[in-house]
Enzyme design. Structure first.
Site, mmCIF file in Angstrom:
data_model
loop_
_atom_site.group_PDB
_atom_site.id
_atom_site.type_symbol
_atom_site.label_atom_id
_atom_site.label_comp_id
_atom_site.label_asym_id
_atom_site.label_seq_id
_atom_site.Cartn_x
_atom_site.Cartn_y
_atom_site.Cartn_z
ATOM 1 N N TRP A 181 1.330 -0.673 0.437
ATOM 2 C CA TRP A 181 -0.383 0.079 -0.086
ATOM 3 C C TRP A 181 1.316 1.076 0.256
ATOM 4 C CZ3 TRP A 181 -0.431 4.006 3.313
ATOM 5 C CH2 TRP A 181 -1.303 5.235 3.604
ATOM 6 N N ASP A 347 -16.133 11.599 -2.720
ATOM 7 C CA ASP A 347 -16.014 9.945 -2.220
ATOM 8 C C ASP A 347 -16.621 9.826 -0.872
ATOM 9 O OD1 ASP A 347 -13.399 8.405 -1.448
ATOM 10 O OD2 ASP A 347 -12.409 9.077 -3.686
ATOM 11 N N TRP A 458 -15.209 3.042 -8.025
ATOM 12 C CA TRP A 458 -15.397 1.831 -6.999
ATOM 13 C C TRP A 458 -13.907 1.222 -6.519
ATOM 14 C CZ3 TRP A 458 -19.270 -1.475 -9.903
ATOM 15 C CH2 TRP A 458 -19.469 -3.160 -9.426
ATOM 16 N N ASP A 459 -14.396 1.188 -5.534
ATOM 17 C CA ASP A 459 -13.288 1.090 -4.847
ATOM 18 C C ASP A 459 -12.943 -0.622 -4.072
ATOM 19 O OD1 ASP A 459 -10.737 0.974 -3.155
ATOM 20 O OD2 ASP A 459 -11.760 3.028 -1.733
ATOM 21 N N MET A 460 -12.391 -0.842 -3.599
ATOM 22 C CA MET A 460 -12.392 -2.564 -2.509
ATOM 23 C C MET A 460 -10.847 -2.355 -1.613
ATOM 24 S SD MET A 460 -11.324 -5.588 -2.865
ATOM 25 C CE MET A 460 -10.773 -7.245 -3.000
ATOM 26 N N CYS A 507 -10.489 1.529 -8.444
ATOM 27 C CA CYS A 507 -9.463 1.695 -7.029
ATOM 28 C C CYS A 507 -9.773 0.713 -6.008
ATOM 29 C CB CYS A 507 -10.051 2.795 -6.157
ATOM 30 S SG CYS A 507 -9.340 3.442 -4.978
ATOM 31 N N ASP A 529 -2.635 5.572 -2.600
ATOM 32 C CA ASP A 529 -3.232 6.369 -2.016
ATOM 33 C C ASP A 529 -2.201 7.187 -1.921
ATOM 34 O OD1 ASP A 529 -5.681 5.337 -1.806
ATOM 35 O OD2 ASP A 529 -5.555 4.241 -0.496
HETATM 36 C C1 GLA Z 1 -9.601 4.323 0.082
HETATM 37 C C2 GLA Z 1 -9.596 4.589 -1.040
HETATM 38 C C3 GLA Z 1 -8.736 6.218 -1.022
HETATM 39 C C4 GLA Z 1 -10.193 6.942 -0.546
HETATM 40 C C5 GLA Z 1 -10.576 5.959 0.845
HETATM 41 C C6 GLA Z 1 -11.973 5.989 1.124
HETATM 42 O O1 GLA Z 1 -8.799 3.989 1.149
HETATM 43 O O2 GLA Z 1 -7.884 4.376 -1.706
HETATM 44 O O3 GLA Z 1 -8.634 6.691 -2.372
HETATM 45 O O4 GLA Z 1 -11.532 6.819 -1.491
HETATM 46 O O5 GLA Z 1 -10.810 4.448 0.756
HETATM 47 O O6 GLA Z 1 -12.196 5.611 2.231
#
Ligand code: GLA
Length: 712
Positions: A181, A347, A458-460, A507, A529
């Protein structure tokens, strides 16, 4: 018979595909050359088995060599190479003996594909291997379909990779990209010694990449030298083995990772693997970059948005984290518009109960404490400013503190009597379940239907743990990861089909799930990030080696991971070599800061077509140098944009780079055309710029410059 089948196959394919003639069949009907623009992959039948002869420069076609290995190495007989297929037959027999049956030439995605069928000599197992030639990018793609053609009895698959190639005996170096990360895609180079080097993912999180480069030891030139390269089109667990025998070839075998996985093939059923991409070039790393990035940009990216110029974005995450509300978002949007932003993205933090990362995931309705009027009235105001609107979601996750989890504690992956491992206070929804799929589909269909949303991030954020699905039939339990990925792709594809105007950003806590399969479903990636400009220079250098610039979102933020207090100008310049975004709390900006941003955004709009659609060249890598230089050249070679980023400065001759010439030779220009370079006097021929080169006038640590080179 084979000949009749071949003629029949030929009569079925369309004329343009046939005229490419990239699958060439030997007179005997049992040998094949899979030809691209400058490479060939050779196969032949020997002792009833399909074997790979060689892979490399087209000149290999002049003569036939001895096979290097089986096209589909299996578990069975001598164990001399990495098996692509390992099964257990109903009677407990674990060895496979394959025998060649037929071939066909078929059309997949507009490309000629060789389809070869082999069968087990005794058991009802069909193994169909596909090899597509993608001539213009010097790529081939391989995948395998296995079929249980019996009427009774399950075949258990314990391992099934997508394909392999053998490289002739030599000493090779492998370059792959690993990371964690905040530090994605860090290149690693290692000599392959006898044994197996494995790169893999076991928890759905890949801060590195399945893309790799293998070259003869010492042939590490940026622009010259042989490279075999590849990547896997899969976003779940994958694995690639680089297996060097003591006295023979090197085998590269990759596909889905069968670690803690098995698949039961019922009678009459079949399974098809994801694809593995292989390529060969003699133009060093640059040759790899050109082939991979143009293939992704021109063929893989979602067709609806492929040709579109990417907008300048604002994203509120770094400005607000979870503390979002209508008033502040509108204030941010107003300033964003002033600066020249085109897409305003809210976000995390907008949905029910989401006051911090401990609650809310899973409940995809708006938080009326923060947005009393709902989302749409705010979106209308943002649209009225002249901005499009986008929103963050994390579909695959749930917080135990959510209505969804309280109602369906069995909807997450879990094992009885075992801890449910939380990460960032969340668990993974079991997307292998149809009810989970339907819930997610309904939630996001509704969100997109009721609100004028033009962009989805779209996050994970959590790695896969506890992959139990206790209520599933016993023989499906270890295939849950495969089903999960199928449903994930299905969900994205269904939403995209229903809402074709929406952009999608991929993402996963930054760049935790970036691969060619995502590239074919998402328009962008959030590479990291880590938005510190210096760290980003390194991450972006690797990213731009493997992926096109129009997929790389990069925001200017206040993040300063090394307490360097870099200038706003430097930060903008770093983000401008991808898809520019802003992430500061811009309501707090002074007029001076706003003016810098306005100027930079206007400048980006001027150069973005060449950056987003041009051919990338890496002139100086930040690894081992104290600067990074990238160049993009537009299609007709009339314009080029050069990004120069200085890193820290050292005393004269303090590092090896300081001893070298400061002259930079540009690339990709027309030799006989004259170009002017902004900020420099006179004009230069392309030939001069590429052969003699120029010194770029930029001194000082953490300074940057963007040069526009224009045809006169
Ligand atoms: C992750 C994403 C970030 C942001 C946070 C929000 O860490 O990588 O860019 O969107 O979640 O909780």
């Amino acid at each position: 018979m084979k000949r009749i089948l071949f003629l029949l196959a030929l009569s079925l394919i369309t004329i343009p595909v046939f005229s490419q003639n990239s699958i060439r069949v030997g007179n005997d009907g049992t040998s094949w050359n899979i030809v691209t623009h400058s490479t060939v992959y050779q196969l032949k039948v020997e002792n009833d088995e399909v074997r790979m002869v060689n892979y490399g420069n087209k000149s290999l076609m002049e003569k036939t060599g001895r096979p290097l290995g089986a096209e589909i190495p299996v578990r069975g007989g001598y164990v001399s190479s990495a098996p692509l297929l390992e099964v257990v037959f109903p009677d407990g027999v674990r060895d496979i003996e394959l025998e060649y049956k037929t071939y066909e030439i078929v059309n997949t995605d507009g490309y000629e594909t060789l389809k070869i069928t082999q069968c087990d000599k005794y058991y009802p197992l069909e193994v169909i291997s596909y090899i597509t030639s993608i001539p213009e990018y010097d790529l081939i793609e391989k995948w395998i379909e296995v079929r249980n053609s019996g009427r009774r009895g399950n075949i258990k698959i314990e391992n099934l990779l997508s394909g392999s190639v053998f490289l002739p005996k030599d000493a090779y170096e492998l370059t792959h990209y690993a990371g964690v990360w905040g530090y994605e895609f860090i290149p690693q180079t290692t000599l392959l010694t006898p044994g197996t080097k494995t790169i893999q993912v076991k928890d759905f999180k890949s801060y590195g990449s399945s893309s790799f480069l293998v070259r003869p030891e010492g042939e590490t030139d940026q622009y010259n030298g042989k490279v075999w390269f590849g990547s896997i089109k899969y976003s779940g667990n994958w694995r690639i083995d680089f297996e060097k025998s003591f006295n023979g070839p090197v085998q590269i075998a990759g596909g889905m990772n069968y670690w803690d996985q098995e698949l039961i093939l019922k009678p009459g059923s079949s399974f098809t693997t994801p694809r593995i991409v292989f390529g060969y070039t003699e133009q060093g790393t640059e040759g790899v970059t050109h082939r991979l990035t143009s293939y992704i940009r021109e063929k893989l990216l979602p067709a609806s948005h492929r040709e579109k110029i990417r907008p300048v974005l604002y994203n509120s995450w770094y400005a607000t984290t979870f503390d979002v509300n209508e008033e502040h978002q509108l204030a941010l949007a107003k300033v964003a518009k002033e600066l020249g932003v085109e897409m305003f993205v809210i976000d995390d933090g907008w949905f029910k109960g989401r006051v911090n990362d401990k609650a809310g995931l899973g409940d995809w309705t708006v938080d009326t404490n923060k947005f009393p009027n709902g989302l749409q009235p705010m979106i209308e105001k943002i649209n009225a400013l002249g901005l499009d609107f986008g929103i963050w979601i994390e579909p695959e996750m749930v917080n135990p503190n959510s209505d969804l989890y309280r109602a369906h504690p069995d909807w997450v992956f879990h094992f009885p009597n075992r801890q449910r491992h939380e990460g960032r206070n969340q668990l993974i929804l079991n997307l292998a379940r149809e009810d989970v799929y339907q819930y997610l589909y309904q939630s996001f269909h509704k969100l997109l239907k009721e609100n004028n949303i033009q962009f989805i991030k779209w996050d994970m954020n959590k790695a896969m743990t506890d992959p139990g699905f206790p209520s599933a039939p016993a023989d499906e339990q270890r295939a849950v990861r495969i089903k999960y990925m199928e449903n994930l792709y299905r969900l994205v594809e269904t939403l995209r089909k229903e809402f074709p105007h929406v952009w999608f950003e991929n993402c996963s806590s930054g760049g935790g799930r970036i691969d060619m399969a995502m590239n074919s479903r998402f328009d962008f990636n959030w590479a990291s990030d880590n938005t510190d400009p210096v760290d980003r220079i390194f991450i972006q250098d690797s990213y731009l080696t493997l992926f096109p610039a129009n997929t790389m979102i990069s925001w200017v933020t206040h993040e300063d991971w090394h307490r360097q207090n870099h200038s706003l100008e430097y930060k903008f310049d770093v983000c401008m070599s991808g898809v520019l975004g802003v992430g500061y709390d811009i309501t707090k900006w002074t007029d001076t800061e706003k003016n810098i941003a306005k100027e930079k955004i206007a400048r980006y709009k001027e150069i973005r077509e060449t950056v987003q659609t041009g051919t990338p060249y890496r002139l100086v890598s930040p690894y081992g140098n104290n600067r990074s230089i990238h160049q993009f050249v537009n299609k007709n070679q009339s314009e080029s944009i050069v990004f120069v980023y200085n890193l820290a400065e050292y005393p004269n001759n303090g590092i090896p780079e300081n001893k070298r010439s400061p002259i930079i030779r540009l690339r990709g220009l027309l030799p006989n055309v004259h170009y002017a370079i902004e900020g420099l006097e006179g004009t230069y021929s392309g030939d001069y710029l590429m052969k003699t080169g120029i010194e770029i006038p930029l001194r000082g640590a953490f300074r940057s410059r963007i040069l526009k080179v224009s045809k006169q």
